[in-house]
Design an enzyme around this catalytic site. Structure first.
Site, PDB file in Angstrom:
ATOM      1  N   HIS A 148       0.830  -1.203   0.000  1.00 42.53           N
ATOM      2  CA  HIS A 148       0.000   0.000   0.000  1.00 42.53           C
ATOM      3  C   HIS A 148       0.861   1.248   0.000  1.00 42.53           C
ATOM      4  O   HIS A 148       0.628   2.191  -0.735  1.00 42.53           O
ATOM      5  CB  HIS A 148      -0.946  -0.013   1.204  1.00 42.53           C
ATOM      6  CG  HIS A 148      -2.114   0.894   1.027  1.00 42.53           C
ATOM      7  ND1 HIS A 148      -2.236   2.088   1.683  1.00 42.53           N
ATOM      8  CD2 HIS A 148      -3.206   0.803   0.227  1.00 42.53           C
ATOM      9  CE1 HIS A 148      -3.365   2.675   1.303  1.00 42.53           C
ATOM     10  NE2 HIS A 148      -3.970   1.919   0.424  1.00 42.53           N
ATOM     11  N   HIS A 173      -4.780   6.362  -5.618  1.00 42.58           N
ATOM     12  CA  HIS A 173      -5.919   6.973  -4.911  1.00 42.58           C
ATOM     13  C   HIS A 173      -6.415   8.221  -5.626  1.00 42.58           C
ATOM     14  O   HIS A 173      -5.709   8.811  -6.426  1.00 42.58           O
ATOM     15  CB  HIS A 173      -5.528   7.341  -3.480  1.00 42.58           C
ATOM     16  CG  HIS A 173      -5.295   6.130  -2.643  1.00 42.58           C
ATOM     17  ND1 HIS A 173      -4.061   5.611  -2.446  1.00 42.58           N
ATOM     18  CD2 HIS A 173      -6.168   5.321  -2.006  1.00 42.58           C
ATOM     19  CE1 HIS A 173      -4.161   4.536  -1.698  1.00 42.58           C
ATOM     20  NE2 HIS A 173      -5.424   4.327  -1.424  1.00 42.58           N
ATOM     21  N   HIS A 190      -7.429  -1.904  -5.317  1.00 43.12           N
ATOM     22  CA  HIS A 190      -7.673  -2.538  -4.028  1.00 43.12           C
ATOM     23  C   HIS A 190      -8.324  -3.912  -4.189  1.00 43.12           C
ATOM     24  O   HIS A 190      -8.101  -4.805  -3.372  1.00 43.12           O
ATOM     25  CB  HIS A 190      -8.496  -1.628  -3.126  1.00 43.12           C
ATOM     26  CG  HIS A 190      -7.748  -0.410  -2.673  1.00 43.12           C
ATOM     27  ND1 HIS A 190      -7.707   0.749  -3.393  1.00 43.12           N
ATOM     28  CD2 HIS A 190      -6.958  -0.193  -1.574  1.00 43.12           C
ATOM     29  CE1 HIS A 190      -6.945   1.642  -2.759  1.00 43.12           C
ATOM     30  NE2 HIS A 190      -6.482   1.097  -1.660  1.00 43.12           N
ATOM     31  N   HIS A 212     -15.187   5.529   2.811  1.00 43.33           N
ATOM     32  CA  HIS A 212     -13.869   4.899   2.807  1.00 43.33           C
ATOM     33  C   HIS A 212     -12.860   5.692   3.638  1.00 43.33           C
ATOM     34  O   HIS A 212     -12.205   5.174   4.543  1.00 43.33           O
ATOM     35  CB  HIS A 212     -13.363   4.722   1.361  1.00 43.33           C
ATOM     36  CG  HIS A 212     -11.883   4.564   1.287  1.00 43.33           C
ATOM     37  ND1 HIS A 212     -11.049   5.593   0.914  1.00 43.33           N
ATOM     38  CD2 HIS A 212     -11.080   3.515   1.608  1.00 43.33           C
ATOM     39  CE1 HIS A 212      -9.791   5.166   0.990  1.00 43.33           C
ATOM     40  NE2 HIS A 212      -9.790   3.920   1.400  1.00 43.33           N
ATOM     41  N   HIS A 263     -11.014   5.196   7.578  1.00 45.86           N
ATOM     42  CA  HIS A 263      -9.574   5.292   7.823  1.00 45.86           C
ATOM     43  C   HIS A 263      -9.290   6.265   8.961  1.00 45.86           C
ATOM     44  O   HIS A 263      -8.505   5.982   9.866  1.00 45.86           O
ATOM     45  CB  HIS A 263      -8.846   5.767   6.562  1.00 45.86           C
ATOM     46  CG  HIS A 263      -8.498   4.659   5.618  1.00 45.86           C
ATOM     47  ND1 HIS A 263      -7.421   3.830   5.816  1.00 45.86           N
ATOM     48  CD2 HIS A 263      -9.092   4.237   4.471  1.00 45.86           C
ATOM     49  CE1 HIS A 263      -7.352   2.944   4.819  1.00 45.86           C
ATOM     50  NE2 HIS A 263      -8.361   3.170   3.993  1.00 45.86           N
ATOM     51  N   PHE A 275      -1.855   6.421   4.317  1.00 49.59           N
ATOM     52  CA  PHE A 275      -1.611   5.401   3.288  1.00 49.59           C
ATOM     53  C   PHE A 275      -0.411   4.522   3.643  1.00 49.59           C
ATOM     54  O   PHE A 275      -0.436   3.312   3.473  1.00 49.59           O
ATOM     55  CB  PHE A 275      -1.297   6.057   1.932  1.00 49.59           C
ATOM     56  CG  PHE A 275      -2.436   6.784   1.294  1.00 49.59           C
ATOM     57  CD1 PHE A 275      -3.738   6.340   1.411  1.00 49.59           C
ATOM     58  CD2 PHE A 275      -2.193   7.922   0.515  1.00 49.59           C
ATOM     59  CE1 PHE A 275      -4.782   7.002   0.773  1.00 49.59           C
ATOM     60  CE2 PHE A 275      -3.228   8.595  -0.116  1.00 49.59           C
ATOM     61  CZ  PHE A 275      -4.533   8.136   0.013  1.00 49.59           C
ATOM     62  N   HIS A 311     -11.568  -2.699   3.515  1.00 46.55           N
ATOM     63  CA  HIS A 311     -11.579  -2.625   2.053  1.00 46.55           C
ATOM     64  C   HIS A 311     -12.425  -3.717   1.403  1.00 46.55           C
ATOM     65  O   HIS A 311     -12.899  -3.555   0.283  1.00 46.55           O
ATOM     66  CB  HIS A 311     -10.156  -2.605   1.491  1.00 46.55           C
ATOM     67  CG  HIS A 311      -9.698  -1.199   1.281  1.00 46.55           C
ATOM     68  ND1 HIS A 311     -10.031  -0.474   0.157  1.00 46.55           N
ATOM     69  CD2 HIS A 311      -9.026  -0.361   2.090  1.00 46.55           C
ATOM     70  CE1 HIS A 311      -9.556   0.757   0.281  1.00 46.55           C
ATOM     71  NE2 HIS A 311      -8.937   0.855   1.440  1.00 46.55           N
TER      72      HIS A 311
END
Ligand code: C2O
Length: 358
Positions: free
Chosen positions: A94, A117, A126, A254, A258, A275, A288
């Site tokens: 990632h 992203h 992903h 999403h 996080h 990230f 995910h």
């Protein structure tokens, strides 16, 4: 020209992008994968007639399943760090793809970073990442039907951090010390979380979550671009604002999850809040899985406009991973559009937000 991860993974460099405070990056910025051979990655071919792995909703997973899942993660953590299947190497993928480890050299732009992203590469990248992660876990416990759980945050029964991830007295391999301690159960996840707690009552929070889900899946995502995100092709510089257009789910629930899980006391909101470190938290892959499920649900609704991009710049975009046999393979977006063909599916769960039009 489509984006392509480099054939030469050894050209990967130390991460430098998207960090608030790189000095205190506790997980380390050396994110490059181990180089096992000088062979070019082979184009990946999906297995024919795969056994379908059915991903269960985390909040309903049986004790037996949870034990199996934990054993698989423990086996991953027991591998030597340099093994491409190790917990660290899987996490670093990632970081390499999201914090400037790779450039667009493969498509002729060695001075421009590769970033998946805030673009239409978000969903397919992903999906592939989880695909191999799941197969690796299955292989580690000798179970070709092993499937990752999904964090069912779009359903009221799944709107807390799944219990299996909590510290439980015993050494829990899926517990991660770098999480926001104020967001453990019974705290209800806020689909609209942007850094401060809403203070809403439990019932109000659930109601607001459901209408936000409706908005992000339907009202604000009527077509390909609004759902998948902006086009991103070779030569586009992710450090420029005009090439950062996230789809409704990526920008919405999403990112909210996080931030909600990551620890705001850490310099870079480790683990989930950045990230570079997100992949170190086993919850990342379970979060995910539900993001990936949203793609499938959106498509399966069969509404006019709910289509994947059809441009070759999307279909032919590709990434490089180590598969479960430690083979370096190149995978394409075009092979990611059908989960059944990829050999997995999601256990059914009610979708109450479908009836929660704000
Ligand atoms: Cu690659 Cu949830 O971010």
């Amino acid at each position: 020209t489509p984006i392509a991860a480099p054939d030469n993974i050894s050209d990967c460099v130390t991460a430098s992008s998207n960090l608030q405070n790189s000095k205190d990056a506790v997980r380390g910025l050396a994110c490059c994968p181990p180089v096992l051979s000088t062979d070019k990655p082979k184009d990946y071919v999906l297995p024919t007639n795969p056994v379908i792995r059915v991903r269960p909703a985390a909040q309903r997973a049986t004790e037996e399943y949870v034990a199996k899942y934990k054993a698989a993660i423990q086996a991953m953590k027991d591998l030597p760090d340099e093994h491409p299947h190790s917990w660290k190497q899987q996490a670093k993928i990632h970081c390499a793809y999201c914090n400037g480890g790779y450039s667009q050299e493969q498509s002729g732009y060695p001075d421009i970073q590769l970033q998946i992203h805030n673009t239409w590469l978000f969903f397919p990248f992903h999906r592939w990442y989880l695909y191999f992660y799941e197969r690796i876990l299955g292989k580690l416990i000798n179970d070709p039907t092993f499937a990752l759980p999904y964090w069912n945050w779009d359903n009221p029964t799944g709107m807390v951090l799944p219990a299996m991830f909590e510290q439980d007295g015993k050494k829990n391999p899926i517990f991660d010390p770098y999480r926001d301690a104020t967001h453990l159960p019974p705290a209800i996840f806020d689909v609209g979380y942007n850094g401060s707690d809403s203070g809403a009552s439990c019932l109000d929070q659930i109601g607001s979550n459901l209408s936000l889900m409706y908005r992000q899946m339907l009202t604000n995502a009527p077509d390909t671009t609004t759902f998948f995100g902006g086009e991103f092709v070779a030569g586009n510089d992710p450090l420029k604002k005009e090439f950062n257009l996230a789809g409704s789910i990526e920008a919405g629930v999403h990112t909210a999850a996080h931030r909600w899980v990551g620890n705001p006391r850490m310099a870079n909101n480790e683990d989930m809040g950045n990230f570079y470190s997100a992949g170190y938290d086993p919850l990342f892959y379970v979060h995910h899985a539900n993001v990936d499920r949203m793609w499938k649900i959106w498509k399966d609704l069969g509404i006019q406009g709910h289509n994947e991009p059809t441009s070759p710049d999307w279909l032919d975009a590709s990434y490089v991973f180590y598969d479960e046999n430690e083979q370096l393979v190149r995978v394409y977006n075009r092979d990611s559009v059908n989960v059944q063909a990829m050999g997995y599916d999601y256990e059914r769960s009610e979708i109450p937000w479908l009836h929660s039009r704000p």
